[in-house]
Design a protein around this motif. Structure first.
Motif, PDB file in Angstrom:
ATOM      1  N   UNK A  88       0.638  -1.574   0.198  1.00  0.00           N
ATOM      2  CA  UNK A  88       0.395   0.186   0.154  1.00  0.00           C
ATOM      3  C   UNK A  88       0.758   1.465   0.049  1.00  0.00           C
ATOM      4  N   UNK A  89       2.238   1.275   0.536  1.00  0.00           N
ATOM      5  CA  UNK A  89       2.924   2.392   1.265  1.00  0.00           C
ATOM      6  C   UNK A  89       3.974   2.381  -0.141  1.00  0.00           C
ATOM      7  N   UNK A  90       3.771   1.085  -1.001  1.00  0.00           N
ATOM      8  CA  UNK A  90       5.426   1.631  -1.944  1.00  0.00           C
ATOM      9  C   UNK A  90       4.492   0.240  -2.922  1.00  0.00           C
ATOM     10  N   UNK A  91       3.526   1.706  -4.102  1.00  0.00           N
ATOM     11  CA  UNK A  91       2.927   1.061  -4.951  1.00  0.00           C
ATOM     12  C   UNK A  91       3.130   0.040  -5.531  1.00  0.00           C
ATOM     13  N   UNK A  92       2.922  -1.367  -6.048  1.00  0.00           N
ATOM     14  CA  UNK A  92       2.668  -2.393  -6.532  1.00  0.00           C
ATOM     15  C   UNK A  92       1.496  -2.870  -7.400  1.00  0.00           C
ATOM     16  N   UNK A  93       0.281  -2.458  -7.635  1.00  0.00           N
ATOM     17  CA  UNK A  93      -1.064  -2.175  -7.895  1.00  0.00           C
ATOM     18  C   UNK A  93      -1.452  -4.101  -7.851  1.00  0.00           C
ATOM     19  N   UNK A  94      -0.180  -5.162  -8.628  1.00  0.00           N
ATOM     20  CA  UNK A  94      -0.448  -6.467  -8.944  1.00  0.00           C
ATOM     21  C   UNK A  94      -0.442  -7.214  -7.544  1.00  0.00           C
ATOM     22  N   UNK A  95       0.663  -7.056  -6.839  1.00  0.00           N
ATOM     23  CA  UNK A  95       1.138  -7.325  -5.763  1.00  0.00           C
ATOM     24  C   UNK A  95      -0.246  -6.748  -4.781  1.00  0.00           C
ATOM     25  N   UNK A  96      -0.290  -6.099  -4.285  1.00  0.00           N
ATOM     26  CA  UNK A  96      -1.986  -5.480  -3.577  1.00  0.00           C
ATOM     27  C   UNK A  96      -2.571  -6.190  -3.598  1.00  0.00           C
ATOM     28  N   UNK A  97      -3.539  -6.620  -5.370  1.00  0.00           N
ATOM     29  CA  UNK A  97      -4.101  -7.267  -5.500  1.00  0.00           C
ATOM     30  C   UNK A  97      -4.130  -8.335  -4.769  1.00  0.00           C
ATOM     31  N   UNK A 119     -11.585  -6.372   1.946  1.00  0.00           N
ATOM     32  CA  UNK A 119     -10.783  -6.676   1.663  1.00  0.00           C
ATOM     33  C   UNK A 119     -10.650  -7.562  -0.215  1.00  0.00           C
ATOM     34  N   UNK A 120     -11.692  -7.702   0.033  1.00  0.00           N
ATOM     35  CA  UNK A 120     -11.962  -8.796  -1.672  1.00  0.00           C
ATOM     36  C   UNK A 120     -12.784  -7.603  -2.506  1.00  0.00           C
ATOM     37  N   UNK A 121     -13.215  -6.787  -1.796  1.00  0.00           N
ATOM     38  CA  UNK A 121     -14.127  -5.787  -2.867  1.00  0.00           C
ATOM     39  C   UNK A 121     -12.679  -4.639  -3.175  1.00  0.00           C
ATOM     40  N   UNK A 122     -11.702  -4.452  -2.695  1.00  0.00           N
ATOM     41  CA  UNK A 122     -10.067  -3.679  -2.690  1.00  0.00           C
ATOM     42  C   UNK A 122      -9.725  -4.423  -3.988  1.00  0.00           C
ATOM     43  N   UNK A 123      -9.248  -5.930  -3.598  1.00  0.00           N
ATOM     44  CA  UNK A 123      -9.016  -6.881  -4.187  1.00  0.00           C
ATOM     45  C   UNK A 123      -9.493  -7.007  -6.042  1.00  0.00           C
ATOM     46  N   UNK A 124     -10.858  -6.996  -5.800  1.00  0.00           N
ATOM     47  CA  UNK A 124     -11.776  -6.300  -6.421  1.00  0.00           C
ATOM     48  C   UNK A 124     -10.929  -5.069  -7.867  1.00  0.00           C
ATOM     49  N   UNK A 136     -10.210 -11.213 -11.202  1.00  0.00           N
ATOM     50  CA  UNK A 136     -11.196 -10.253 -11.033  1.00  0.00           C
ATOM     51  C   UNK A 136     -12.600 -11.641 -10.999  1.00  0.00           C
ATOM     52  N   UNK A 137     -12.463 -12.274 -12.035  1.00  0.00           N
ATOM     53  CA  UNK A 137     -14.101 -13.086 -11.839  1.00  0.00           C
ATOM     54  C   UNK A 137     -13.966 -13.859  -9.996  1.00  0.00           C
ATOM     55  N   UNK A 138     -12.887 -14.885 -10.217  1.00  0.00           N
ATOM     56  CA  UNK A 138     -12.553 -15.397  -8.117  1.00  0.00           C
ATOM     57  C   UNK A 138     -13.874 -14.808  -7.021  1.00  0.00           C
ATOM     58  N   UNK A 139     -12.390 -13.363  -7.627  1.00  0.00           N
ATOM     59  CA  UNK A 139     -12.533 -12.658  -6.077  1.00  0.00           C
ATOM     60  C   UNK A 139     -13.874 -11.703  -6.986  1.00  0.00           C
ATOM     61  N   UNK A 140     -14.994 -11.874  -8.199  1.00  0.00           N
ATOM     62  CA  UNK A 140     -15.363 -11.167  -7.961  1.00  0.00           C
ATOM     63  C   UNK A 140     -17.403 -11.911  -6.968  1.00  0.00           C
ATOM     64  N   UNK A 141     -16.803 -13.426  -7.176  1.00  0.00           N
ATOM     65  CA  UNK A 141     -17.742 -14.509  -6.904  1.00  0.00           C
ATOM     66  C   UNK A 141     -17.498 -14.531  -5.718  1.00  0.00           C
ATOM     67  N   UNK A 142     -16.270 -14.093  -5.481  1.00  0.00           N
ATOM     68  CA  UNK A 142     -16.185 -14.910  -3.692  1.00  0.00           C
ATOM     69  C   UNK A 142     -16.273 -13.693  -2.994  1.00  0.00           C
TER      70      UNK A 142
END
Length: 168
Positions: A88-97, A119-124, A136-142
């Protein structure tokens, strides 16, 4: 005096660099989706005690992800929080997801459903921004299932004669 400072600086840089740990972390990350048991074995070969900064965060992320992918139920979020805080503090969107997804799974296991859904909605959101259909697909279903679980738990807690036994 100046050459001595340069030598000390070079020694400090050499002490901070650990190419073997970096190689193992990269290997574990590469194996995660196809061979999570092998990724876990690689992570087992790394002593996390001296790790700091990015290496500590990546190790925490990969260890939590490997546990999830190997059906190990984590309920303590302290390890994944290292990764979430760092990425979060050292932006790396893929790893943060991935970190937020794993954090959501750990919180779900701990029956902390509202926090898990955050957390799940942030990942989505991150998966959508990254245009990452795989996550995106498993996160939205979950997330949808999780919202149903929260609503069901609240309903049961409000209507059950045994509501003192139901944890919201």
């Amino acid at each position: 005096m100046r050459p001595l400072l340069l030598i000390l600086f070079a020694l400090l840089l050499a002490a901070c660099a650990d190419p073997e740990t970096d190689r193992r972390l990269a290997r574990a990350e590469a194996l995660m989706m196809t061979a999570p048991d092998s990724a876990a074995a690689v992570l087992d070969s790394i002593d996390p005690t001296p790790l700091r900064g990015r290496r500590a965060a990546l190790h925490a992320l990969l260890r939590t992800h490997a546990n999830y992918r190997n059906y190990i139920t984590d309920t303590d979020d302290s390890l994944i929080n290292i990764a979430v805080d760092y990425f979060t503090s050292h932006p790396d969107p893929a790893r943060l997801m991935v970190a937020r997804y794993c954090q959501g799974r750990v919180l779900d296991n701990a029956r902390r459903y509202s926090e898990a859904m955050t957390a799940a909605l942030t990942a989505l959101d991150l998966a959508t921004a990254l245009n990452d259909p795989f996550h995106k697909s498993p996160t939205s279903s979950w997330a949808i299932c999780g919202i149903r679980k929260i609503n069901m738990t609240k309903h049961l807690a409000a209507t059950s004669p045994h509501r003192s036994y139901i944890s919201p």
